[in-house]
Design a protein around this motif. Structure first.
Motif, short mmCIF file in Angstrom:
data_model
loop_
_atom_site.label_atom_id
_atom_site.label_comp_id
_atom_site.label_asym_id
_atom_site.label_seq_id
_atom_site.Cartn_x
_atom_site.Cartn_y
_atom_site.Cartn_z
N ILE A 178 11.45 71.65 44.26
CA ILE A 178 12.17 72.82 43.73
C ILE A 178 13.52 72.34 43.22
CG2 ILE A 178 13.27 75.02 44.31
CD1 ILE A 178 11.07 75.43 46.39
N THR A 179 13.80 72.63 41.95
CA THR A 179 15.04 72.14 41.34
C THR A 179 15.95 73.25 40.84
OG1 THR A 179 13.84 71.87 39.24
CG2 THR A 179 14.01 69.94 40.67
N GLY A 180 15.59 74.51 41.08
CA GLY A 180 16.47 75.59 40.62
C GLY A 180 15.99 76.95 41.09
N GLY A 181 16.92 77.91 41.11
CA GLY A 181 16.58 79.30 41.42
C GLY A 181 16.47 79.63 42.89
N ASP A 182 16.85 78.70 43.77
CA ASP A 182 16.72 78.94 45.22
C ASP A 182 18.02 78.56 45.93
OD1 ASP A 182 15.65 79.51 47.71
OD2 ASP A 182 14.65 77.58 47.91
N PRO A 183 19.11 79.29 45.66
CA PRO A 183 20.42 78.88 46.21
C PRO A 183 20.48 78.97 47.73
CG PRO A 183 20.56 81.05 45.17
CD PRO A 183 19.22 80.50 44.82
N GLN A 184 19.69 79.84 48.34
CA GLN A 184 19.72 79.99 49.80
C GLN A 184 18.66 79.15 50.50
OE1 GLN A 184 22.25 81.64 51.11
NE2 GLN A 184 22.94 82.07 49.01
N ASN A 185 17.95 78.31 49.75
CA ASN A 185 16.93 77.42 50.33
C ASN A 185 15.88 78.23 51.10
OD1 ASN A 185 15.79 74.88 50.75
ND2 ASN A 185 16.86 74.60 52.69
N GLU A 186 15.37 79.27 50.47
CA GLU A 186 14.41 80.16 51.12
C GLU A 186 12.95 79.76 50.85
OE1 GLU A 186 16.32 84.50 51.17
OE2 GLU A 186 16.45 83.55 49.20
N PHE A 187 12.74 78.87 49.88
CA PHE A 187 11.38 78.50 49.49
C PHE A 187 11.16 77.00 49.70
CE2 PHE A 187 12.42 82.32 47.21
CZ PHE A 187 11.25 83.06 47.22
N MET A 188 9.89 76.61 49.71
CA MET A 188 9.53 75.20 49.79
C MET A 188 8.26 74.99 48.98
SD MET A 188 7.81 74.84 53.57
CE MET A 188 7.14 73.23 53.13
N VAL A 189 8.08 73.75 48.49
CA VAL A 189 6.86 73.38 47.78
C VAL A 189 6.37 72.07 48.38
CG1 VAL A 189 8.09 72.17 45.93
CG2 VAL A 189 5.77 73.05 45.52
N SER A 190 5.07 72.03 48.67
CA SER A 190 4.51 70.80 49.23
C SER A 190 4.50 69.75 48.12
CB SER A 190 3.10 71.03 49.77
OG SER A 190 2.27 71.59 48.77
N PRO A 191 5.04 68.55 48.38
CA PRO A 191 5.22 67.57 47.31
C PRO A 191 3.93 67.07 46.69
CG PRO A 191 5.74 66.62 49.46
CD PRO A 191 5.56 68.08 49.67
N VAL A 192 2.83 67.05 47.45
CA VAL A 192 1.58 66.52 46.93
C VAL A 192 0.68 67.63 46.40
CG1 VAL A 192 -0.49 65.21 47.50
CG2 VAL A 192 1.70 64.54 48.48
N GLU A 193 0.48 68.70 47.19
CA GLU A 193 -0.44 69.77 46.80
C GLU A 193 0.17 70.74 45.81
OE1 GLU A 193 0.19 68.98 49.92
OE2 GLU A 193 -1.67 68.00 50.56
N GLY A 194 1.50 70.85 45.76
CA GLY A 194 2.15 71.78 44.84
C GLY A 194 2.10 73.22 45.30
N GLU A 195 1.88 73.46 46.59
CA GLU A 195 1.81 74.84 47.09
C GLU A 195 3.23 75.37 47.32
OE1 GLU A 195 -1.01 76.95 50.22
OE2 GLU A 195 0.63 75.91 51.23
N LEU A 196 3.56 76.46 46.62
CA LEU A 196 4.87 77.09 46.73
C LEU A 196 4.76 78.23 47.73
CD1 LEU A 196 7.82 77.40 45.70
CD2 LEU A 196 6.90 78.94 43.95
N ARG A 197 5.69 78.29 48.70
CA ARG A 197 5.67 79.34 49.69
C ARG A 197 7.08 79.59 50.21
NH1 ARG A 197 1.42 78.23 52.77
NH2 ARG A 197 1.91 79.95 54.14
N VAL A 198 7.23 80.73 50.90
CA VAL A 198 8.48 81.03 51.60
C VAL A 198 8.52 80.17 52.86
CG1 VAL A 198 9.87 82.84 52.68
CG2 VAL A 198 8.44 83.38 50.69
N ARG A 199 9.70 79.68 53.19
CA ARG A 199 9.82 78.88 54.41
C ARG A 199 9.41 79.70 55.63
NH1 ARG A 199 12.25 74.04 54.08
NH2 ARG A 199 13.35 73.55 52.15
N LYS A 200 8.81 79.04 56.60
CA LYS A 200 8.28 79.74 57.76
C LYS A 200 9.37 80.37 58.63
CE LYS A 200 3.95 77.17 58.05
NZ LYS A 200 3.06 76.32 58.88
#
Length: 467
Positions: A178-200
């Protein structure tokens, strides 16, 4: 007797026999396969790939050879000199198009005058292409979404992103970030699978941020690295997680006893930070409306006279207004109005007009046990029993209505369960006056000068009542 003789003679010649060649030998390549290795790229244009040579023992045209590429020449990348057999690249070699190699079938054909009798043989020229990191990872679209994610849920999945890179090895291996649009670090993306989700450990709050545009970058592991990005739109769906808030209560007003039915008395204003049906407010009078003297328009909050009023019978009404949101799953705002006589003794309970103030927890067992506490600027004056919700005047506190510019104290009563879940309601404590101050003359002495011998009743002296 007759005698004759026979004379014998001989001669010789040279006969030249010219053997005419028959096209009975096919061309032969000394090697069954030619192999060459090149790196892909524009610098390969014009490069010599190989020079093939075949042998034909026939004579003349039967032994004259012409070379051609008969197969494997993807997008006409190569050309061969038909006389010398020299193969050159006329287009740049591409690892991705060739899947790493070109397999050319090259033929040598003699030139027998009778085309039907011409003989041909073939060989393979294998061109192995080394991959260069010349392909950028590519997403199918520059924008994905918008996807809907419900607020208040830890870790929901948003979408799985895929970028393609036709390079090989590390040049074609892609990692996501993730390189933009998430100033509060609320999201994550798995580096290999590319799955975007809200942090647990994060729950989105629509009232804080209703829409996100998250930039995800795909970067390959080549040197130098190549990358591209996609923007993912995320719309946060509302849940009914906010209580309605009454904005203008307590509210004091007056109305003539002669007011006709439907006369507006006041308008109660409220807001709800949710949206849609969760912010659809309904107003009700839930206490203090003796004999139904008033009614409230449930959609607007306007309080109107409902019947003829009689001041001699009821001089004052204290109405409690309750606001509910979503009728299918409602939350409630109720304004609690409390009145305390001035100079109330310490430890005395506060009378809640529409109380008691109790919080309800629909869990069971220990999870349904509610503890109470007060919040506000003047918690030095009041306390609450943590178990019963009964509100007291603080030990040592002295209430003096004359000491307050506005004889009201605004507090919040918080109910909280063992799991830390809580809710609150505003609590207004109104300090009522008590006759605890004697009249005081100001000034304390009066001096009057009168002419002597003034007749009775010639001067009037007025002393006004003390404040």
């Amino acid at each position: 007797m007759f005698f004759s003789s026979l004379l014998l003679t001989q001669t010789s010649t040279t006969i030249y026999v010219h053997v005419v060649d028959e096209n009975d030998n096919a061309p032969e390549f000394p090697e069954e396969e030619y192999v060459t290795v090149l790196s892909e790229g524009p610098e390969t244009v014009g490069a010599t790939i190989a020079t093939v040579t075949a042998v034909d023992p026939d004579e003349g045209l039967n032994g004259t050879l012409r070379y051609a590429i008969a197969g494997g020449n993807l997008i006409q990348t190569f050309n061969i000199n038909s006389i010398t057999g020299r193969i050159t690249a006329v287009k740049e070699l591409d690892f991705e198009i060739s899947n790493g190699h070109y397999a050319l079938v090259v033929t040598a054909t003699d030139q027998c005058p009778q085309p039907a009798l011409r003989l041909t043989s073939s060989t393979t020229v294998l061109v192995n292409v080394l991959d260069v990191n010349d392909v950028t990872p590519t997403f199918p679209r520059a924008y994905e979404g918008p996807f809907e994610v419900t607020e208040g849920q830890p870790g929901p999945r948003v979408w799985t992103l895929r970028a393609s890179d036709e390079d090989s090895g590390l040049n074609g291996k892609v990692e996501y970030s993730i390189t933009g649009g998430d100033p509060q670090n609320e999201f994550m993306v798995s580096p290999v699978e590319g799955e975007l989700r809200v942090r647990k450990d994060v729950e989105l709050d629509r009232e804080t941020t209703a829409f996100y545009n998250i930039t995800v970058t795909a970067r390959d592991l080549g040197t130098p690295s190549r990358n591209s990005s996609v923007v993912v739109g995320i719309r946060v769906q509302d849940i009914n997680d906010n209580n309605p808030v009454l904005l203008n209560l307590p509210f004091n007003t007056s109305v003539s006893e002669g007011a006709s039915i439907h006369t507006p008395v006041a308008r109660v204003r409220a807001r709800d930070a949710d949206n849609g049906r969760n912010a659809l407010l309904t107003y009700n009078i839930t206490a203090g409306n003796k004999d139904g003297a008033f009614y409230i328009i449930d959609t607007t909050g306007v309080v109107q006279v409902n019947r003829r009023l009689d001041r001699e019978r009821v001089a004052e009404y204290r109405l409690t207004i309750t606001v509910k949101d979503n009728p299918e799953n409602h939350r409630i705002a109720r304004r609690y109005l409390s009145y305390v006589l001035s100079r109330k003794l310490k430890g005395s309970t506060v009378a809640v007009l529409n109380g008691p103030v109790l919080a309800e927890d629909k869990d069971i067992g220990p999870n349904a046990v509610v503890k109470y506490r007060l919040l506000g600027a003047r918690v030095d004056l009041f306390s609450v029993d943590a178990n019963t919700g009964v509100i007291y005047v603080q030990q040592g506190a002295k209430l003096d209505r004359e000491a307050f510019q506005e004889p009201r104290v605004e507090l919040f009563l918080v109910g909280e369960d063992v799991g830390g879940l809580n809710s609150s309601v505003p609590l207004t404590v109104t300090i009522l006056d008590q006759n605890d101050n004697p009249p005081v003359f100001s000034p304390s002495t009066f001096s009057v000068r009168l002419p002597e011998n003034s007749p009775t009743g010639s001067y009037d002296l007025y002393i006004y009542p003390p404040v």
